[in-house]
Write an enzyme that holds these catalytic residues in place. Sequence first.
Site, short mmCIF file in Angstrom:
data_model
loop_
_atom_site.label_atom_id
_atom_site.label_comp_id
_atom_site.label_asym_id
_atom_site.label_seq_id
_atom_site.Cartn_x
_atom_site.Cartn_y
_atom_site.Cartn_z
N CYS A 88 38.12 35.74 42.55
CA CYS A 88 37.65 36.61 41.48
C CYS A 88 38.51 36.52 40.24
O CYS A 88 38.06 36.84 39.14
CB CYS A 88 37.60 38.05 41.98
SG CYS A 88 39.20 38.66 42.59
N GLU A 117 35.96 46.23 43.05
CA GLU A 117 36.47 45.12 42.23
C GLU A 117 35.32 44.13 42.11
O GLU A 117 34.88 43.56 43.11
CB GLU A 117 37.70 44.51 42.91
CG GLU A 117 38.30 43.36 42.15
CD GLU A 117 37.81 42.02 42.68
OE1 GLU A 117 36.91 41.44 42.03
OE2 GLU A 117 38.30 41.59 43.72
#
Length: 303
Positions: free
Chosen positions: A43, A9
Amino acid sequence: YQRRVHGLELGGKCPAIIDTSAKLDVAVNRILGGKLLNAGQTCLATDYVLVPKTLATEFVNKCVDYIKKNYGEGQGQRFNQDFGKIISIEHAKRISNLIKTTSGQIIVGDVKLIDENERFIPPTIIVDPSQSDAIMQEEIFGPVLPIIAYNKIEDAINLINSKETPLALYVFAENDKLVQRVLKTTKSGGACVNTSVEHVLDHNLPFGGTGNSGIGKYHGKFGFDEFTHLRAVVYKPTYSKSFVVPPPPYTDIFYSIALKMGVTGFLTRSQRRILTIVLKILKVLVLVILTRIAYKKRHLIGL
């Protein structure tokens, strides 16, 4: 089963699109709520907001009010125990440079309040930065939110598509057709409608990026499947020694059939469309006939 050893990710610049049909108070609360969580160091935090020009001033003012109400003003923000510090001095310097080099208008977040050594970056709103600014080229990962006004929704979609694929995309609208249009014409690892960040909380949904924003996905069974290789196995009876493809010599008819089976199909695109329509009509007719038969049976039983 053979385990796979990758799944990344990688983040990215997560955009939020606000439509003219959106409820601005909802958008402000849910964008800034996710953005300022952990001082923007997540994020999935919204990296920039695209808002219609007709709503830009109102949206910016509501953002200012939200920050003042929840985080205070000026030096008072430094002592707010609910607002975090930046993870390192190096990271604080990087964010500070993004703010100081922007061509956009800083509405909230006085540059004088920045203290790199103390790792303090105040909540900052920047209006209409240039796309060539560093703050619009790299992931911010801090409490800084650029807001960009657009004329038409096509402009917002084109801007998003001009950048690398983001980890997440957020759409704020009450117009479902507009929502579907944005989702169908953009790419992202995940998406939320009328909120931000929250899709990561649902373990029934796959989470991950695509392209520059990540490889693979996880959560629940999605994670198990991602790190598992599913091996295909075919068992074939042995009552015949023949193979699926007969041995040569091959005629032109054989090649024509093989091509149709493997590539073009036996029907043209228009023929397939007609066949699909015919099959749908037949399906309806069968249902009507079965319904009539069932009705007659019930009628006879009733007599």
